[in-house]
Structures are given as C-alpha cells and as structure tokens.
Design a protein around this motif. Structure first.
Motif, mmCIF file in Angstrom:
data_model
loop_
_atom_site.group_PDB
_atom_site.id
_atom_site.type_symbol
_atom_site.label_atom_id
_atom_site.label_comp_id
_atom_site.label_asym_id
_atom_site.label_seq_id
_atom_site.Cartn_x
_atom_site.Cartn_y
_atom_site.Cartn_z
ATOM 1 N N ILE A 23 0.853 -1.205 0.000
ATOM 2 C CA ILE A 23 0.000 0.000 0.000
ATOM 3 C C ILE A 23 0.882 1.246 0.000
ATOM 4 O O ILE A 23 0.681 2.181 -0.776
ATOM 5 C CB ILE A 23 -0.954 -0.001 1.216
ATOM 6 C CG1 ILE A 23 -1.974 -1.140 1.089
ATOM 7 C CG2 ILE A 23 -1.669 1.343 1.351
ATOM 8 C CD1 ILE A 23 -2.852 -1.334 2.320
ATOM 9 N N HIS A 24 1.903 1.224 0.862
ATOM 10 C CA HIS A 24 2.832 2.353 0.934
ATOM 11 C C HIS A 24 3.510 2.587 -0.417
ATOM 12 O O HIS A 24 3.573 3.725 -0.912
ATOM 13 C CB HIS A 24 3.867 2.062 2.031
ATOM 14 C CG HIS A 24 5.035 2.997 2.057
ATOM 15 N ND1 HIS A 24 4.899 4.369 2.222
ATOM 16 C CD2 HIS A 24 6.374 2.765 1.946
ATOM 17 C CE1 HIS A 24 6.101 4.923 2.215
ATOM 18 N NE2 HIS A 24 7.014 3.987 2.034
ATOM 19 N N THR A 25 4.004 1.514 -1.039
ATOM 20 C CA THR A 25 4.728 1.650 -2.315
ATOM 21 C C THR A 25 3.798 2.180 -3.410
ATOM 22 O O THR A 25 4.202 3.025 -4.223
ATOM 23 C CB THR A 25 5.315 0.289 -2.744
ATOM 24 O OG1 THR A 25 5.980 -0.293 -1.626
ATOM 25 C CG2 THR A 25 6.317 0.460 -3.873
ATOM 26 N N ALA A 26 2.572 1.704 -3.414
ATOM 27 C CA ALA A 26 1.601 2.192 -4.405
ATOM 28 C C ALA A 26 1.363 3.693 -4.220
ATOM 29 O O ALA A 26 1.332 4.453 -5.194
ATOM 30 C CB ALA A 26 0.281 1.428 -4.265
ATOM 31 N N THR A 27 1.245 4.121 -2.958
ATOM 32 C CA THR A 27 0.999 5.557 -2.743
ATOM 33 C C THR A 27 2.230 6.380 -3.147
ATOM 34 O O THR A 27 2.085 7.496 -3.625
ATOM 35 C CB THR A 27 0.620 5.903 -1.280
ATOM 36 O OG1 THR A 27 1.727 5.649 -0.429
ATOM 37 C CG2 THR A 27 -0.572 5.114 -0.797
ATOM 38 N N LEU A 28 3.431 5.815 -2.968
ATOM 39 C CA LEU A 28 4.632 6.553 -3.393
ATOM 40 C C LEU A 28 4.652 6.720 -4.912
ATOM 41 O O LEU A 28 4.987 7.795 -5.425
ATOM 42 C CB LEU A 28 5.907 5.834 -2.944
ATOM 43 C CG LEU A 28 6.196 5.784 -1.440
ATOM 44 C CD1 LEU A 28 7.553 5.120 -1.186
ATOM 45 C CD2 LEU A 28 6.157 7.165 -0.800
ATOM 46 N N LEU A 29 4.314 5.654 -5.642
ATOM 47 C CA LEU A 29 4.291 5.750 -7.107
ATOM 48 C C LEU A 29 3.304 6.826 -7.543
ATOM 49 O O LEU A 29 3.598 7.645 -8.414
ATOM 50 C CB LEU A 29 3.913 4.399 -7.730
ATOM 51 C CG LEU A 29 4.992 3.309 -7.644
ATOM 52 C CD1 LEU A 29 4.456 1.980 -8.174
ATOM 53 C CD2 LEU A 29 6.249 3.718 -8.428
ATOM 54 N N HIS A 30 2.136 6.820 -6.935
ATOM 55 C CA HIS A 30 1.124 7.825 -7.293
ATOM 56 C C HIS A 30 1.546 9.219 -6.827
ATOM 57 O O HIS A 30 1.395 10.201 -7.554
ATOM 58 C CB HIS A 30 -0.225 7.440 -6.682
ATOM 59 C CG HIS A 30 -0.849 6.235 -7.343
ATOM 60 N ND1 HIS A 30 -2.006 5.645 -6.887
ATOM 61 C CD2 HIS A 30 -0.470 5.510 -8.427
ATOM 62 C CE1 HIS A 30 -2.319 4.609 -7.668
ATOM 63 N NE2 HIS A 30 -1.392 4.508 -8.602
ATOM 64 N N ASP A 31 2.099 9.284 -5.622
ATOM 65 C CA ASP A 31 2.491 10.579 -5.055
ATOM 66 C C ASP A 31 3.566 11.265 -5.905
ATOM 67 O O ASP A 31 3.541 12.479 -6.086
ATOM 68 C CB ASP A 31 2.997 10.367 -3.623
ATOM 69 C CG ASP A 31 3.404 11.668 -2.961
ATOM 70 O OD1 ASP A 31 2.505 12.433 -2.579
ATOM 71 O OD2 ASP A 31 4.623 11.940 -2.858
ATOM 72 N N ASP A 32 4.501 10.478 -6.422
ATOM 73 C CA ASP A 32 5.567 11.089 -7.223
ATOM 74 C C ASP A 32 5.056 11.611 -8.557
ATOM 75 O O ASP A 32 5.629 12.556 -9.114
ATOM 76 C CB ASP A 32 6.718 10.076 -7.427
ATOM 77 C CG ASP A 32 7.553 9.907 -6.161
ATOM 78 O OD1 ASP A 32 7.544 10.823 -5.305
ATOM 79 O OD2 ASP A 32 8.211 8.858 -6.018
ATOM 80 N N VAL A 33 3.978 11.019 -9.051
ATOM 81 C CA VAL A 33 3.346 11.568 -10.255
ATOM 82 C C VAL A 33 2.678 12.897 -9.905
ATOM 83 O O VAL A 33 2.899 13.919 -10.544
ATOM 84 C CB VAL A 33 2.301 10.583 -10.840
ATOM 85 C CG1 VAL A 33 1.468 11.262 -11.928
ATOM 86 C CG2 VAL A 33 3.003 9.342 -11.389
ATOM 87 N N VAL A 34 1.887 12.852 -8.831
ATOM 88 C CA VAL A 34 1.148 14.054 -8.424
ATOM 89 C C VAL A 34 2.104 15.202 -8.085
ATOM 90 O O VAL A 34 1.859 16.354 -8.435
ATOM 91 C CB VAL A 34 0.251 13.724 -7.203
ATOM 92 C CG1 VAL A 34 -0.389 14.979 -6.642
ATOM 93 C CG2 VAL A 34 -0.819 12.714 -7.595
ATOM 94 N N ASP A 35 3.211 14.874 -7.407
ATOM 95 C CA ASP A 35 4.165 15.904 -6.994
ATOM 96 C C ASP A 35 5.210 16.208 -8.068
ATOM 97 O O ASP A 35 6.092 17.034 -7.840
ATOM 98 C CB ASP A 35 4.888 15.468 -5.708
ATOM 99 C CG ASP A 35 3.949 15.416 -4.508
ATOM 100 O OD1 ASP A 35 2.830 15.937 -4.611
ATOM 101 O OD2 ASP A 35 4.350 14.858 -3.467
ATOM 102 N N ALA A 36 5.132 15.517 -9.192
ATOM 103 C CA ALA A 36 6.124 15.695 -10.268
ATOM 104 C C ALA A 36 7.547 15.577 -9.723
ATOM 105 O O ALA A 36 8.426 16.375 -10.057
ATOM 106 C CB ALA A 36 5.919 17.042 -10.980
ATOM 107 N N SER A 37 7.769 14.585 -8.878
ATOM 108 C CA SER A 37 9.091 14.405 -8.267
ATOM 109 C C SER A 37 9.972 13.547 -9.165
ATOM 110 O O SER A 37 9.474 12.652 -9.854
ATOM 111 C CB SER A 37 8.955 13.723 -6.905
ATOM 112 O OG SER A 37 8.147 14.511 -6.050
#
Ligand code: IPE
Ligand code: IPE
Ligand code: MG
Ligand code: MG
Length: 339
Positions: free
Chosen positions: A91-105
């Motif tokens: 769950i954590h890894t999935a949110t990181l993948l999505h978060d980096d898209v949203v944050d353009a990191s």
C-alpha cells in the motif's frame, strides 16, 4: 544540519537508528521482503521492471516493521503478520508511485522516480497493480476485521492526497487544515500498521487503541519531520529532491508558520512563489532564509517532538521488553532522521 544535531544534543548519545528494530525483526523482515518480491511478479514485463526499481531501491520498511513489532509485542507466535506487513508495504509503495506523479518528483530512494524513467501513465497503473496485490494478500489472510482496517486506511490516504491537492497553493491554509492532511495521508497507515499487531493477537480493545494512537502520533511526527527536511536535508542522504514542496507550492507547517510572522513584503513573496508559482533563481534560498529568521523549521521540529512524546506515552500500557524498547528507539529515529 544544525537542526538535526540539536535533536540529539539533549541526550548527547549516538543518534537513534532503526537498527535495533531491524535486528530484532530480521528473520520476519526477510520473509516480508521475499513475499514482496514474489507478489510483485507478473507476466507483463513492465510491472516487475518498474515495481522492482522502486522496491530494490530500498526504503526504510518502517511501516511493515511497525506491524511485525506490534504483533510480537502482543505475544504473537504465528505467521499472519508477515503477509500483513507485506500488504502494508505494498500500500505504501503504491501511494509513493502515485504521489511522485502528483508531486512531479524525480528522485526517490536515491534513484530516478519511476515516473521519471517510465512516465506517469506507467507509474499510475503499476501503482494500481501493487495496491491490488495488497488486497489479495489481505483476502488470503481471511480476516474481515483486518480488511476493514486496511481498506479504511487506504481510502483515508487517498482522501488526504486529494485534500492536499485542493488546498495546495493557498497561503491562507491553517495549521489545522495542514494537520488534517498529514493525519490522513501519512498517519493513518502508521496507525493501521501498528493496530494490526493487537488485532491478530485478539488483545483487549484498550491495547488495540493504544497501538493505533502510537502509530497515529508517530506518523504525524514523521510527516512533520519530512516537511522540515524538504527545506533542510542533505539531498544525498534524503534520497529525494530538496525543495520539491516549495516548487509545487505545497503549504506545509514551516510555510504556515512563516506566513504567520510575515509582513507585507514577505507575504507578497510567499504569494508570488507558492500561489502564482512564479519562481526565480534564489527564491528557494530566500524561503529558507525567511524560515530560519522566524525559526519555523525549528518550530516544526518542536511540534514533531510533541507528537513523538505522545506516541511514546501511548506505549505505556505495554510491559517493558525488547520490542517496546526498539519501538521507542524508532520514535527517536523519526525525529533525528535525515532520510
Ligand atoms: C515517504 O515515506 C513518504 C512519507 C510519508 C513522507 P518513507 O520515508 O517511509 O519512505 P521509504 O519507504 O523509507 O522510502
Ligand atoms: C507523502 O507525502 C506521500 C504519502 C503519504 C502518500 P509527501 O509528498 O510529502 O512525501 P514525499 O516527500 O514525496 O516522500
Ligand atoms: Mg511527494
Ligand atoms: Mg515531502
């Protein structure tokens, strides 16, 4: 650097690490990592490629360790905690993948982000895959109670990320609104991961709530420190790009507090950079200078320390033992960390 040093100063001993926790849980943690590698597989080659990239890059495995340690602290002797810890990390890894898209990191765990390498579409879809893998693990576990806790946490994380999206670039954001975001996007999973230990051992409700309170407070402290590090960390140690929050116009506590102290000129600076995203060379350095002048990075760390203290107090209902001591040190690590 000075901030990090000051958190240790009060005890004048060597900095806290996750080593004690990792050593104590080593055998279980190896099983979790093996299971994660097994379950990230798919005949669609891009999935193990992309997932393998972020998973092999490491990560602290803090959340799964919370599940493993809380289970052991509650006297657990079975094997369910391994699969549940793996589900938590998925769950954590999935949110990181999505978060980096949203944050353009473009930097995560010291490597290029998956979105930087494979693009946003691939990241979002593989994130969905890992998220679904987490649910398969929970279904195999067979407990509706566990499924309820982790599905609720997943919904709240997503709510937190959406809430953050709609409050970003708004310099009127209050401390309360900021705390609501981090409680949802970060603290919920810490709380759920910790709570599971008492759930699978069928401990009394009081212990379950104590573990959830421990995780929740630790998660808030963790994100407060993360938001401070976004302005003050050594990038190489952090493994993420320093200044990401500023570039995206995210209103985190160091900014909320700086805005509180700002006169007209400073207020105009924050509005230009964070609301209009009209940023020039030297703006990030100036932002850090304003935060330093008003002591808001230090104040953010002080706030984190209060939540960390609450996390420690929540463990009071448990008997002293190696797991409790290791969790205690993990709390210290979350305050002193530079990565
Ligand atoms: C990153 O979490 C996301 C936040 C909540 C700040 P971690 O710092 O635990 O990430 P990894 O798993 O160790 O890379
Ligand atoms: C953490 O938020 C992401 C989630 C909890 C979903 P951040 O955006 O602050 O975390 P980093 O800095 O990218 O790791
Ligand atoms: Mg981010
Ligand atoms: Mg951050």
């Amino acid at each position: 650097v000075a901030l990090v040093a000051s958190t240790r100063g009060e005890e004048a001993k060597k900095p806290a690490t996750l080593d004690r926790l990792a050593a104590l849980l080593q055998a279980d943690l190896d099983c979790v990592n093996t299971l994660i590698l097994e379950r990230m597989q798919s005949p669609v080659a891009l999935i193990p490629q992309l997932a393998g990239h972020i998973i092999a890059a490491g990560g602290k495995r803090l959340r799964p360790m919370l599940t493993l340690a809380s289970a052991r602290m509650c006297g657990y002797r079975g094997a369910r905690h391994v699969a549940l810890a793996a589900a938590v990390e998925f769950i954590h890894t999935a949110t990181l993948l999505h978060d980096d898209v949203v944050d353009a990191s473009d930097l995560r765990r010291g490597l290029a982000t998956a979105n930087a390498v494979w693009g946003n579409k691939s990241s979002v879809l593989v994130g969905d895959f890992l998220f679904s893998r987490a649910f398969q693990l929970m279904v195999e576990d067979g407990s509706l109670r566990v499924l309820g806790i982790l599905s609720e946490a997943s919904a709240v994380i997503a709510e937190g990320e959406v809430l953050q999206l709609v409050t970003s670039n708004d310099t009127a954001t209050t401390e309360g609104a900021y705390l609501a975001v981090i409680e949802a996007k970060t603290a919920q999973l810490f709380a759920a991961a910790s709570r599971l230990g008492a759930v699978i051992t069928e401990r009394p409700r009081e212990e379950e709530e104590a573990l959830a309170a421990f995780g929740r407070n630790l998660g808030i402290a963790f994100q407060l420190v993360d938001d401070m590090l976004d302005y003050s960390a050594r990038q190489a140690e952090l493994g993420k790009t320093v200044g990401d929050d500023f570039r995206e116009g995210k209103i985190t506590l160091p900014v909320v507090l700086a805005l509180r102290e700002a006169g007209e000129v400073e207020r105009a600076f924050w509005r230009r950079t964070l609301e209009d995203l009209d940023q020039h060379e030297g703006d990030l350095a100036h932002a850090i200078e304003l935060m330093t002048r008003h002591g808001t990075l230090r104040a953010t760390l002080d706030c984190a320390r209060r939540y960390a203290d609450a996390a420690r107090r929540a463990l009071a209902v448990f008997r002293d033992g190696p797991e409790k001591r290791a969790l205690d040190e993990a709390v210290d690590f979350c305050l002193a960390r530079g990565h």
